[in-house]
Design an enzyme around this catalytic site. Sequence first.
Site, PDB file in Angstrom:
ATOM      1  N   HIS A  63       0.836  -1.213   0.000  1.00 25.91           N
ATOM      2  CA  HIS A  63       0.000   0.000   0.000  1.00 25.91           C
ATOM      3  C   HIS A  63       0.870   1.263   0.000  1.00 25.91           C
ATOM      4  O   HIS A  63       0.611   2.213  -0.749  1.00 25.91           O
ATOM      5  CB  HIS A  63      -0.857   0.068   1.280  1.00 25.91           C
ATOM      6  CG  HIS A  63      -1.959  -0.941   1.373  1.00 25.91           C
ATOM      7  ND1 HIS A  63      -2.163  -1.709   2.489  1.00 25.91           N
ATOM      8  CD2 HIS A  63      -2.938  -1.283   0.505  1.00 25.91           C
ATOM      9  CE1 HIS A  63      -3.211  -2.488   2.317  1.00 25.91           C
ATOM     10  NE2 HIS A  63      -3.705  -2.260   1.107  1.00 25.91           N
ATOM     11  N   SER A 122      -3.224  -7.471   3.325  1.00 22.52           N
ATOM     12  CA  SER A 122      -3.541  -7.208   4.732  1.00 22.52           C
ATOM     13  C   SER A 122      -4.019  -8.473   5.423  1.00 22.52           C
ATOM     14  O   SER A 122      -3.667  -8.730   6.580  1.00 22.52           O
ATOM     15  CB  SER A 122      -4.629  -6.128   4.836  1.00 22.52           C
ATOM     16  OG  SER A 122      -4.163  -4.922   4.318  1.00 22.52           O
ATOM     17  N   ARG A 137      -1.699  -6.486  -8.114  1.00 16.85           N
ATOM     18  CA  ARG A 137      -0.662  -7.490  -7.876  1.00 16.85           C
ATOM     19  C   ARG A 137      -0.674  -8.590  -8.928  1.00 16.85           C
ATOM     20  O   ARG A 137       0.270  -9.322  -9.078  1.00 16.85           O
ATOM     21  CB  ARG A 137      -0.831  -8.104  -6.495  1.00 16.85           C
ATOM     22  CG  ARG A 137      -0.338  -7.234  -5.367  1.00 16.85           C
ATOM     23  CD  ARG A 137      -0.852  -7.713  -4.054  1.00 16.85           C
ATOM     24  NE  ARG A 137      -2.307  -7.745  -4.060  1.00 16.85           N
ATOM     25  CZ  ARG A 137      -3.065  -7.911  -2.992  1.00 16.85           C
ATOM     26  NH1 ARG A 137      -2.520  -8.083  -1.829  1.00 16.85           N
ATOM     27  NH2 ARG A 137      -4.370  -7.906  -3.091  1.00 16.85           N
ATOM     28  N   LYS A 165     -18.572  -4.824   8.397  1.00 17.30           N
ATOM     29  CA  LYS A 165     -17.407  -5.706   8.532  1.00 17.30           C
ATOM     30  C   LYS A 165     -16.561  -5.258   9.718  1.00 17.30           C
ATOM     31  O   LYS A 165     -16.147  -4.093   9.768  1.00 17.30           O
ATOM     32  CB  LYS A 165     -16.553  -5.622   7.254  1.00 17.30           C
ATOM     33  CG  LYS A 165     -16.592  -6.895   6.435  1.00 17.30           C
ATOM     34  CD  LYS A 165     -15.959  -6.753   5.067  1.00 17.30           C
ATOM     35  CE  LYS A 165     -14.504  -6.420   4.994  1.00 17.30           C
ATOM     36  NZ  LYS A 165     -14.052  -6.285   3.580  1.00 17.30           N
TER      37      LYS A 165
HETATM   38  O1  PNS Z   1      -8.830  -2.620   0.177  1.00 15.88           O
HETATM   39  P1  PNS Z   1     -10.129  -3.093  -0.406  1.00 15.88           P
HETATM   40  O2  PNS Z   1     -10.981  -3.722   0.683  1.00 15.88           O
HETATM   41  O3  PNS Z   1      -9.935  -3.992  -1.571  1.00 15.88           O
HETATM   42  O4  PNS Z   1     -10.909  -1.793  -0.932  1.00 15.88           O
HETATM   43  C1  PNS Z   1     -12.168  -1.895  -1.576  1.00 15.88           C
HETATM   44  C2  PNS Z   1     -12.847  -0.512  -1.642  1.00 15.88           C
HETATM   45  C3  PNS Z   1     -12.971   0.055  -0.252  1.00 15.88           C
HETATM   46  C4  PNS Z   1     -12.007   0.400  -2.483  1.00 15.88           C
HETATM   47  C5  PNS Z   1     -14.246  -0.709  -2.282  1.00 15.88           C
HETATM   48  O5  PNS Z   1     -14.940  -1.682  -1.588  1.00 15.88           O
HETATM   49  C6  PNS Z   1     -15.044   0.585  -2.309  1.00 15.88           C
HETATM   50  O6  PNS Z   1     -14.814   1.426  -3.157  1.00 15.88           O
HETATM   51  N1  PNS Z   1     -15.994   0.725  -1.353  1.00 15.88           N
HETATM   52  C7  PNS Z   1     -16.819   1.898  -1.223  1.00 15.88           C
HETATM   53  C8  PNS Z   1     -18.265   1.609  -1.603  1.00 15.88           C
HETATM   54  C9  PNS Z   1     -18.456   1.700  -3.108  1.00 15.88           C
HETATM   55  O7  PNS Z   1     -18.251   2.717  -3.729  1.00 15.88           O
HETATM   56  N2  PNS Z   1     -18.838   0.552  -3.685  1.00 15.88           N
HETATM   57  C10 PNS Z   1     -19.031   0.454  -5.107  1.00 15.88           C
HETATM   58  C11 PNS Z   1     -17.703   0.328  -5.811  1.00 15.88           C
HETATM   59  S1  PNS Z   1     -17.950  -0.040  -7.435  1.00 15.88           S
END
Ligand code: PNS
Length: 175
Positions: A23, A139, A102, A47
């Site tokens: 990150h 993570s 990745r 969560k």
């Molecule tokens: O580190 P992660 O858990 O892979 O991050 C995922 C994240 C937080 C970027 C994604 O779940 C997100 O954008 N969540 C916010 C809600 C949202 O906009 N959902 C629709 C995305 S298309």
Amino acid sequence: MPPLAQIRRCVCPGSFDPLTLGHLDVLLRAAAMFDVVHAGVAVNPAKRGLFSGPERVELVRGALAASGDPRAERVVVEEFADGLLVDHCRRLGAAVVVKGLRGGTDYAYELPMALMNRHLAEVETVFLVGDPRFEHISSSLVKEVARYGGDVSALVPPVVRAALAARLGENASDQ
Ligand code: PNS
């Protein structure tokens, strides 16, 4: 820094539970391309994470400050909870999301979100190819390794290693 209206901003979103060296690498590389990088710490109320939203924000800030990297000065860290990423981008005036990839599994996970964000608000996603040194780091694996007493010192910044040790027991920092 250019006039306010011309500042090129991006958002680097993620759960950051906790921040890893992968990150950190993506945040700093994004900061080489944008005037301001908003590290968006996403907190999903459904969560339960290992660290709370404010704790994750503090860990990202601490790791950036301790990195000693001049690019870190262009990274601001904010929490966003219970909302769409595109709304967060809109509030900040950012039209670009930057994410690290990745490999193929990440691409399959990220592609629909990137398409959805473009569909919803014309927010573009720029993918940075992950540094191979960090390809195996996530993570969730870091938490698992730390939980069972494995050495996470080459996986996370020192501030995160200390926080994992405090949360999961001294085993996480002994080795
Ligand atoms: O580190 P992660 O858990 O892979 O991050 C995922 C994240 C937080 C970027 C994604 O779940 C997100 O954008 N969540 C916010 C809600 C949202 O906009 N959902 C629709 C995305 S298309």
